[in-house]
Design an enzyme around this catalytic site. Structure first.
Site, short mmCIF file in Angstrom:
data_model
loop_
_atom_site.label_atom_id
_atom_site.label_comp_id
_atom_site.label_asym_id
_atom_site.label_seq_id
_atom_site.Cartn_x
_atom_site.Cartn_y
_atom_site.Cartn_z
N ASP A 49 -3.63 5.44 11.88
CA ASP A 49 -2.73 5.12 10.77
C ASP A 49 -1.56 6.09 10.77
O ASP A 49 -1.68 7.24 10.33
CB ASP A 49 -3.49 5.20 9.44
CG ASP A 49 -2.65 4.77 8.24
OD1 ASP A 49 -1.43 4.53 8.43
OD2 ASP A 49 -3.19 4.69 7.13
N HIS A 84 0.77 5.09 6.55
CA HIS A 84 0.53 5.67 5.22
C HIS A 84 0.65 7.19 5.29
O HIS A 84 0.89 7.76 6.36
CB HIS A 84 -0.84 5.24 4.71
CG HIS A 84 -0.97 3.77 4.54
ND1 HIS A 84 -1.61 2.97 5.48
CD2 HIS A 84 -0.54 2.94 3.58
CE1 HIS A 84 -1.55 1.71 5.08
NE2 HIS A 84 -0.90 1.66 3.94
N SER A 130 0.81 -1.22 0.00
CA SER A 130 0.00 0.00 0.00
C SER A 130 0.84 1.27 0.00
O SER A 130 0.33 2.35 -0.34
CB SER A 130 -0.95 0.01 1.20
OG SER A 130 -0.24 -0.25 2.40
#
Length: 342
Positions: A320, A323, A100
């Site tokens: 998160d 990311h 990702s």
């Protein structure tokens, strides 16, 4: 050859070495500074940013993190010229391969190109694990192959087996003009999110092994694939580098910070107090074994300094700090990539 000729040739060699040294720039040593020309695009004007990266749309109240530009210490970083890049790759293909974090960089590049040339026609398609963004006016494909380990995970009678010396997935990478690889974040997955049951090295199948050793063996397999399959006159190969996470404030001298939530500014200066992840050394050691030219997009330090650039609670809901928001840090990764290929 006489001594006079020897000294002349030596002098010429020294001069050329100095010229080449002066032409090179270390884009990866620098600091983050406010730049009023940033961000490179308005995230709301990029209609295909995935929800997990769309921090502003998800309600992040601050926007200072979008205004920081990376400034190398010894030279200038050219702004990415979308038309020039598309002309450079007219009729060709660019592919990001990895997890990702590769998707993060892929979405960043498509947003930069689309926002700079909003009237250029494009299509988006997905087949299996490969997503393709095509700028039809230029015949340029910007692709993403989701392949989190680079080596294969194969379903067998005993279960799912991570095969450290098998890389059948490489069939998808042949014939691509620019390849940007990445793998790291899945190597320490355990429990329900671990996508394999056994790990195979050589003829030996194990329940588990030292993950750093497994990571290095997989990189060695990938490097052998590069040596066997890449024609450097036709294909440029990069490795994205190790994209860091920020879940421990002690590493940036804020021990009370347990995550990246609420961080609004980068770490000051050009040094990260917590040092580099061990995976960086493993990666660099593996890259040295490859005979064909592979350029490391050495993003680790510049990204470590950006404790403020993650979605935190403004991604998919869960915390998160791995990311990156878009617009944001991956735009700089692509800007450096642009400077290295043109």
């Amino acid at each position: 050859m006489g001594m006079r000729d020897y000294f002349i040739l030596t002098a010429i060699s020294v001069v050329w070495a100095a010229v080449y040294a002066s032409e090179e720039c270390d884009f990866f040593s620098g600091r983050w500074e406010i730049d009023e020309e940033y961000p490179l695009y308005n995230s709301s004007a990029c209609p295909f940013i995935e929800r997990e990266f769309g921090c502003q749309k998800n309600g992040r109240p601050d926007s200072l993190y979008t205004k920081y530009a990376w400034k190398p210490l010894a030279c200038d970083l050219q702004r990415l010229n979308a038309e020039q890049m598309l002309e450079r790759f007219r009729g060709k293909s660019i592919m990001f391969v990895g997890d990702s974090l590769s998707r993060n960089q892929w979405q960043s590049l498509t947003c930069i190109l689309h926002s700079s040339l909003p009237n250029a026609n494009y299509t988006i398609a997905r087949q299996g694990d490969v997503s393709t963004f095509t700028f039809t006016d230029y015949g340029v494909k910007v692709m993403l192959d989701r392949n989190v380990y680079l080596v294969d995970v194969v379903r067998e009678p005993i279960g799912r087996v991570l095969k450290l010396q098998s890389i059948e997935g490489g069939k998808l990478w042949k014939g691509i003009d620019l390849l940007i690889f990445n793998t790291w974040h899945w190597w320490n997955r355990r429990g329900p999110t671990q996508p394999w049951d056994y790990i195979q090295t050589g003829n030996e199948i194990k329940k588990d092994m030292d993950r750093m050793l497994a990571f290095e063996e997989a990189l060695t397999t990938w490097g052998a694939w590069v040596d066997s399959n890449i024609d450097p006159t036709k294909t440029l190969v990069f490795f994205q580098g190790i994209s860091p996470s920020h879940y421990n404030g002690s590493l940036w001298n804020q021990p009370r910070a347990k995550t990246c939530v609420g961080q609004q500014e980068p770490v000051e200066g050009s040094r990260y107090p917590g040092g580099l992840p061990l995976a960086v050394d493993v990666l660099k050691r593996a890259l040295k074994k490859i005979r064909k030219p592979v350029k490391l997009l050495d993003i680790t330090l510049l990204s470590l300094l950006r404790k403020d650039g993650h979605p935190s609670i403004y991604g998919l809901g869960a915390m998160d700090c791995s990311h990156w928001c878009l617009a944001g840090v991956p735009d700089t990764w692509n800007q450096i990539l642009y400077n290295l290929i043109l």
